[in-house]
Design a protein around this motif. Sequence first.
Motif, PDB file in Angstrom:
ATOM      1  N   ALA B 230       0.838  -1.206   0.000  1.00 18.34           N
ATOM      2  CA  ALA B 230       0.000   0.000   0.000  1.00 18.34           C
ATOM      3  C   ALA B 230       0.873   1.257   0.000  1.00 18.34           C
ATOM      4  O   ALA B 230       0.546   2.248  -0.668  1.00 18.34           O
ATOM      5  CB  ALA B 230      -0.925  -0.016   1.215  1.00 18.34           C
ATOM      6  N   ILE B 231       1.972   1.213   0.727  1.00 13.52           N
ATOM      7  CA  ILE B 231       2.887   2.360   0.762  1.00 13.52           C
ATOM      8  C   ILE B 231       3.499   2.583  -0.620  1.00 13.52           C
ATOM      9  O   ILE B 231       3.541   3.712  -1.130  1.00 13.52           O
ATOM     10  CB  ILE B 231       3.982   2.129   1.823  1.00 13.52           C
ATOM     11  N   ALA B 232       3.971   1.506  -1.231  1.00 18.43           N
ATOM     12  CA  ALA B 232       4.576   1.629  -2.559  1.00 18.43           C
ATOM     13  C   ALA B 232       3.561   2.183  -3.556  1.00 18.43           C
ATOM     14  O   ALA B 232       3.884   3.055  -4.375  1.00 18.43           O
ATOM     15  CB  ALA B 232       5.109   0.269  -3.023  1.00 18.43           C
ATOM     16  N   GLU B 233       2.345   1.693  -3.476  1.00 15.93           N
ATOM     17  CA  GLU B 233       1.314   2.138  -4.413  1.00 15.93           C
ATOM     18  C   GLU B 233       1.015   3.629  -4.246  1.00 15.93           C
ATOM     19  O   GLU B 233       0.919   4.361  -5.239  1.00 15.93           O
ATOM     20  CB  GLU B 233       0.034   1.328  -4.214  1.00 15.93           C
ATOM     21  N   GLU B 234       0.876   4.088  -3.017  1.00 14.72           N
ATOM     22  CA  GLU B 234       0.567   5.513  -2.816  1.00 14.72           C
ATOM     23  C   GLU B 234       1.727   6.398  -3.292  1.00 14.72           C
ATOM     24  O   GLU B 234       1.514   7.399  -3.998  1.00 14.72           O
ATOM     25  CB  GLU B 234       0.257   5.816  -1.344  1.00 14.72           C
ATOM     26  N   MET B 235       2.944   6.014  -2.937  1.00 17.73           N
ATOM     27  CA  MET B 235       4.083   6.868  -3.306  1.00 17.73           C
ATOM     28  C   MET B 235       4.330   6.837  -4.811  1.00 17.73           C
ATOM     29  O   MET B 235       4.533   7.885  -5.443  1.00 17.73           O
ATOM     30  CB  MET B 235       5.326   6.447  -2.519  1.00 17.73           C
ATOM     31  N   LEU B 236       4.293   5.654  -5.405  1.00 17.80           N
ATOM     32  CA  LEU B 236       4.556   5.567  -6.843  1.00 17.80           C
ATOM     33  C   LEU B 236       3.429   6.189  -7.656  1.00 17.80           C
ATOM     34  O   LEU B 236       3.670   6.792  -8.708  1.00 17.80           O
ATOM     35  CB  LEU B 236       4.778   4.110  -7.258  1.00 17.80           C
ATOM     36  N   GLY B 237       2.218   6.049  -7.149  1.00 23.62           N
ATOM     37  CA  GLY B 237       1.084   6.673  -7.841  1.00 23.62           C
ATOM     38  C   GLY B 237       1.277   8.179  -7.946  1.00 23.62           C
ATOM     39  O   GLY B 237       1.083   8.783  -9.015  1.00 23.62           O
ATOM     40  N   ALA B 238       1.690   8.788  -6.834  1.00 26.02           N
ATOM     41  CA  ALA B 238       1.916  10.240  -6.827  1.00 26.02           C
ATOM     42  C   ALA B 238       3.063  10.624  -7.764  1.00 26.02           C
ATOM     43  O   ALA B 238       2.976  11.610  -8.504  1.00 26.02           O
ATOM     44  CB  ALA B 238       2.225  10.700  -5.404  1.00 26.02           C
ATOM     45  N   ILE B 239       4.128   9.834  -7.749  1.00 28.57           N
ATOM     46  CA  ILE B 239       5.302  10.146  -8.567  1.00 28.57           C
ATOM     47  C   ILE B 239       5.009   9.978 -10.053  1.00 28.57           C
ATOM     48  O   ILE B 239       5.330  10.853 -10.871  1.00 28.57           O
ATOM     49  CB  ILE B 239       6.481   9.228  -8.140  1.00 28.57           C
ATOM     50  N   VAL B 240       4.418   8.839 -10.382  1.00 29.36           N
ATOM     51  CA  VAL B 240       4.147   8.536 -11.790  1.00 29.36           C
ATOM     52  C   VAL B 240       3.153   9.548 -12.371  1.00 29.36           C
ATOM     53  O   VAL B 240       3.297  10.005 -13.510  1.00 29.36           O
ATOM     54  CB  VAL B 240       3.632   7.084 -11.931  1.00 29.36           C
ATOM     55  N   GLY B 241       2.158   9.936 -11.560  1.00 34.04           N
ATOM     56  CA  GLY B 241       1.202  10.945 -12.004  1.00 34.04           C
ATOM     57  C   GLY B 241       1.879  12.279 -12.256  1.00 34.04           C
ATOM     58  O   GLY B 241       1.626  12.945 -13.265  1.00 34.04           O
TER      59      GLY B 241
END
Lengths: 329, 329
Positions: B230-241
């Motif tokens: 869940a942590i990876a998803e939230e952080m990568l989601g923000a970065i990739v966006g």
Amino acid sequence: MKKLINAVDDVLAQSLDGFAAAHADIVTLGEERKFVRRRQVKPGKVALISGGGSGHEPLHAGFVGFGMLDAACPGQVFTSPTPDQMMAAAEAVDGGAGTLYIVKNYEGDVMNFAMAAEMASGPVESLILDDDVAVENSTWTTGRRGVAGTLIVEKIVGAAAERGDDLASLKALGARVNSHTRSMGVALTSCTVPAAGKPTFSLGEDEMEMGVGIHGEPGRRRVKLASADAIAEEMLGAIVGDLSLTSATEVLLFVNGFGGTPLMELYLMQDRARKWLDGKGIKVARSLTGSYVTSLDMAGCSLTLSVLDEQAKALWDAPVHTPALRWGM
Amino acid sequence: MKKLINAVDDVLAQSLDGFAAAHADIVTLGEERKFVRRRQVKPGKVALISGGGSGHEPLHAGFVGFGMLDAACPGQVFTSPTPDQMMAAAEAVDGGAGTLYIVKNYEGDVMNFAMAAEMASGPVESLILDDDVAVENSTWTTGRRGVAGTLIVEKIVGAAAERGDDLASLKALGARVNSHTRSMGVALTSCTVPAAGKPTFSLGEDEMEMGVGIHGEPGRRRVKLASADAIAEEMLGAIVGDLSLTSATEVLLFVNGFGGTPLMELYLMQDRARKWLDGKGIKVARSLTGSYVTSLDMAGCSLTLSVLDEQAKALWDAPVHTPALRWGM
């Protein structure tokens, strides 16, 4: 327990998968994650294999690669790997010149590597490492524990194996380096094993464990927090006394973090240890500073001294290309 | 407070002394410990100088050496270095081709580097880094904070400076890499500044700070502990966006520990981040895992993605020889 993990049972597998993917240019992961091995087997070279419980990263898998280990077998956290892991690793990296198992002195590791050696088809020797001067016997150990000095033995013997030394010579060299290498550690906090979910031991806000082991095993005594200078003096005094070092000796000074201590403090310890040794006329000819032989998230450090003759110095300096140690290439 | 230190006022000096002694083959310490510099000045090369508050080791002094920085100015813990430190460093490593200051976007750093640039005699340019997507403004920042992406800019621009690129080209390259590099962090515990003697902030036993800064500054929100996935998803989601990444893009994935988190968890995050990116069709062409841009003893990590074109990839791969990053030589 605060950790960057998913399910407790998946910690080791997911960590090994990340490690293998990140370092796919150097290593590959064996079937069922039984071992981490070098990508290339070098025919005619003695295979060096180490291993032990996980939670000490980068030890041992981080030292697999050119000039150091051929394979490492990771057990579950603070749990010995099994003989079938060791045998599978030995088969995978066999270069036809025999296998040397490098084993830290803990009862489970010693027993399982011995079983693997007994069942081996080719020539196998084992090297038992016991560099910790803090205590004579311990929770899982008869005799002294093998701790951070392991890195130094693996580097020096690894360089000798790379240049083509034979099995008997490598075992003799490793035994000699082990006998010239001594360590002692101190913990400021406990580590927390994921499967346990709580700290292994408890320390008061003003206490530290002097002589702690790399699984949080008890050391010599629990004492009040002391200054970096006082800690360096107690640990180096014990080490230098045990090695019977005289002035003018050249040593490698290894300041090792246990996982929860920042680099800023480790370099401060590097400074204080150098100053103390300088006062005794002992020359630091080489050094290493960093968290290489860890105890999960434990705060604290160990100091290791290894006596350097010309051969040991040249083998330490020789090129190495592993995930965690890399120089000269 | 549990730290391996002597007097609080001596922490930085003793740590720098240990660092300089341990890496005397690569660096030397300036007078009054104003800066750490490369042993050799290369005539005709643009000098790259960075710096900032201490407590983020190995950043920046650990990146001084061939293929990266020429000098680094260490302030007190989490405190900007002064303009006279920067000017002294610039004078010491002047190769006659100008100076590029590499500055993380914090008000004190930006102001002091600007003052040093104004007072300089030779040509000076500054590059402001702001890779943190977590928040727009923060405790000591107008705009975004400069965090772990700094390492990537320093490595890539450092390699270009080593091959002889001129000042204007290096500034343009650095600005481009900065604009293609994004980070976000999470803290599981606070850090403790030695002079304060107590944690910078407090977190409940079941809480984490999502989007934390590298001084323990507040992030986006305080939330319940979550799984690594869940942590990876939230952080990568923000970065990739934020990077508007599309599939088939090649990236460098940097999993950075904040100082109190063991390597085992960082490699687990490397695995989870790779799996997530793989699901989006984003290719991890290079990676780095370790505690390189730290916040003293804070537990937690940041994830950084940097888009790699062929030039950036070649410059990342180019030889580097510093205390903390070393490959290819």
